[in-house]
Design a protein around this motif. Sequence first.
Motif, short mmCIF file in Angstrom:
data_model
loop_
_atom_site.label_atom_id
_atom_site.label_comp_id
_atom_site.label_asym_id
_atom_site.label_seq_id
_atom_site.Cartn_x
_atom_site.Cartn_y
_atom_site.Cartn_z
N ASN A 16 0.81 -1.22 0.00
CA ASN A 16 0.00 0.00 0.00
C ASN A 16 0.84 1.27 0.00
OD1 ASN A 16 -2.45 -1.37 0.03
ND2 ASN A 16 -2.49 -1.49 2.27
N ASP A 17 2.09 1.13 0.43
CA ASP A 17 2.97 2.29 0.57
C ASP A 17 4.12 2.29 -0.44
OD1 ASP A 17 1.96 3.39 3.38
OD2 ASP A 17 2.12 1.21 3.54
N LYS A 18 4.16 1.25 -1.30
CA LYS A 18 5.21 1.13 -2.32
C LYS A 18 6.60 1.17 -1.68
CE LYS A 18 2.48 3.07 -6.12
NZ LYS A 18 2.42 4.10 -7.19
N ILE A 19 6.77 0.35 -0.65
CA ILE A 19 8.03 0.24 0.07
C ILE A 19 8.47 -1.22 0.06
CG2 ILE A 19 9.09 0.34 2.35
CD1 ILE A 19 7.32 2.79 2.92
N LEU A 20 9.73 -1.45 -0.29
CA LEU A 20 10.27 -2.81 -0.35
C LEU A 20 11.56 -2.89 0.46
CD1 LEU A 20 9.96 -5.66 -1.64
CD2 LEU A 20 11.43 -4.83 -3.51
N PHE A 21 11.57 -3.78 1.45
CA PHE A 21 12.78 -4.03 2.23
C PHE A 21 13.48 -5.24 1.62
CE2 PHE A 21 10.00 -1.69 5.05
CZ PHE A 21 10.87 -0.74 5.59
N THR A 22 14.66 -4.98 1.06
CA THR A 22 15.32 -6.00 0.24
C THR A 22 16.47 -6.70 0.94
OG1 THR A 22 16.75 -4.32 -0.76
CG2 THR A 22 14.70 -4.85 -1.92
N GLY A 23 16.76 -6.36 2.19
CA GLY A 23 17.83 -7.04 2.91
C GLY A 23 19.13 -7.01 2.13
N ASP A 24 19.69 -8.19 1.89
CA ASP A 24 20.94 -8.29 1.13
C ASP A 24 20.73 -8.92 -0.24
OD1 ASP A 24 22.08 -7.22 3.36
OD2 ASP A 24 23.34 -8.94 3.86
N THR A 25 19.50 -8.82 -0.77
CA THR A 25 19.26 -9.26 -2.14
C THR A 25 19.60 -8.13 -3.11
OG1 THR A 25 17.56 -10.88 -1.55
CG2 THR A 25 17.52 -10.05 -3.80
N LEU A 26 18.91 -7.02 -2.99
CA LEU A 26 19.18 -5.86 -3.85
C LEU A 26 19.71 -4.73 -2.99
CD1 LEU A 26 18.92 -4.35 -6.60
CD2 LEU A 26 16.63 -3.65 -5.84
N PHE A 27 20.91 -4.25 -3.34
CA PHE A 27 21.46 -3.04 -2.75
C PHE A 27 21.27 -1.90 -3.73
CE2 PHE A 27 24.45 -6.24 -0.80
CZ PHE A 27 23.91 -6.15 0.47
N SER A 28 21.44 -0.68 -3.27
CA SER A 28 21.48 0.42 -4.20
C SER A 28 22.74 0.27 -5.05
CB SER A 28 21.51 1.77 -3.47
OG SER A 28 21.49 2.83 -4.40
N LEU A 29 22.56 0.10 -6.35
CA LEU A 29 23.62 -0.05 -7.35
C LEU A 29 24.38 -1.36 -7.27
CD1 LEU A 29 24.99 3.62 -7.45
CD2 LEU A 29 23.19 2.56 -8.83
N SER A 30 23.80 -2.37 -6.64
CA SER A 30 24.44 -3.68 -6.65
C SER A 30 23.44 -4.74 -6.18
CB SER A 30 25.68 -3.69 -5.76
OG SER A 30 26.42 -4.90 -5.92
N CYS A 31 23.96 -5.94 -5.92
CA CYS A 31 23.16 -7.01 -5.34
C CYS A 31 24.04 -7.77 -4.36
CB CYS A 31 22.61 -7.94 -6.42
SG CYS A 31 23.88 -8.93 -7.26
N GLY A 32 23.46 -8.68 -3.62
CA GLY A 32 24.20 -9.40 -2.60
C GLY A 32 25.14 -10.45 -3.15
N ARG A 33 26.16 -10.77 -2.37
CA ARG A 33 27.05 -11.89 -2.73
C ARG A 33 26.27 -13.20 -2.66
NH1 ARG A 33 32.79 -11.40 -2.27
NH2 ARG A 33 33.45 -9.26 -1.88
N LEU A 34 26.75 -14.18 -3.39
CA LEU A 34 26.11 -15.48 -3.41
C LEU A 34 26.79 -16.40 -2.39
CD1 LEU A 34 25.87 -15.91 -7.29
CD2 LEU A 34 24.22 -14.88 -5.74
N PHE A 35 26.14 -16.60 -1.25
CA PHE A 35 26.69 -17.47 -0.22
C PHE A 35 26.07 -18.87 -0.30
CE2 PHE A 35 27.67 -13.36 1.88
CZ PHE A 35 29.04 -13.56 2.02
N ILE A 92 23.91 -1.76 -12.60
CA ILE A 92 24.37 -2.58 -13.71
C ILE A 92 23.90 -4.03 -13.60
CG2 ILE A 92 26.59 -3.23 -12.71
CD1 ILE A 92 27.79 -2.61 -15.52
N PHE A 93 23.63 -4.48 -12.37
CA PHE A 93 23.13 -5.85 -12.19
C PHE A 93 21.68 -5.98 -12.64
CE2 PHE A 93 26.71 -5.54 -9.29
CZ PHE A 93 27.38 -6.71 -9.56
N LEU A 94 20.90 -4.93 -12.46
CA LEU A 94 19.52 -4.95 -12.95
C LEU A 94 19.47 -4.74 -14.46
CD1 LEU A 94 17.46 -3.00 -10.25
CD2 LEU A 94 17.98 -5.43 -10.41
#
Length: 238
Positions: free
Chosen positions: A122-141, A218-220
């Motif tokens: 309803n608020d268009k807010i997404l908490f992405t943890g360590d999946t999507l960072f600003s300008l990157s994405c998380g390491r693959l553990f 660049i990852f997106l």
Amino acid sequence: MIKVEIVKCLKDNFSYIVHNNNEALVIDPSESGPLIKSLEKLNLKLKYILNTHHHFDHIDGNLTLKEKYNCKIIGFIDDKKRIPGIDICLKNEEIFKEGDFQLKTYHTPGHTSGHICYHFFNDKILFTGDTLFSLSCGRLFEGTYEDMFRSLSLIKTFDKETLIYCGHEYTLNNAKFCIEHDPNNENLKKKIDLINKNLKAGIPTIPSILKEELECNIFLKAENIETFSKLRDLKDNF
């Protein structure tokens, strides 16, 4: 309407307080101290803790906060043995509603096998943890390139005005990597100027807006798994 307070924790972690001026949720409590201080300052009653994944720097404050506030802890059903104090186990694409708080969970493996994102639709807010960072994405553990590519592809389908709240202040380093591989991106150059300005002023670089991430991350922008995999390997050694 809900509000989001950014709480800096540890060296470069972000935890979040989501509230309605009375009751609150906490996202990924890295440590309890800064969150208790913020909750008391805002005079908020903590009702729930939401964990995106099981890494210590996202769950270390769980039990202290639960003991102090008698709150419930929410996490992904497949991570129930790895989330300390978990009370409520949510499934992929399950909706959770409690008063003003309405969210939908999305399983986004890659960084870990049980990683989830929380979408306050309803608020268009997404908490992405360590999946999507600003300008990157998380390491693959624990996941594969394919897992992360699919998870990011899912996030790309959200409303372009969605606010992205991620788990760490990595944005400047991420920006340096992006501009090295996308040197003619004018939108990225403008974003880097803003990043530097905010950091100089002591202001967090998040939230970011999904539209900007689609233009600059660049990852997106990677169109296939091969390109994404090469970029992820390069970033790991950047």
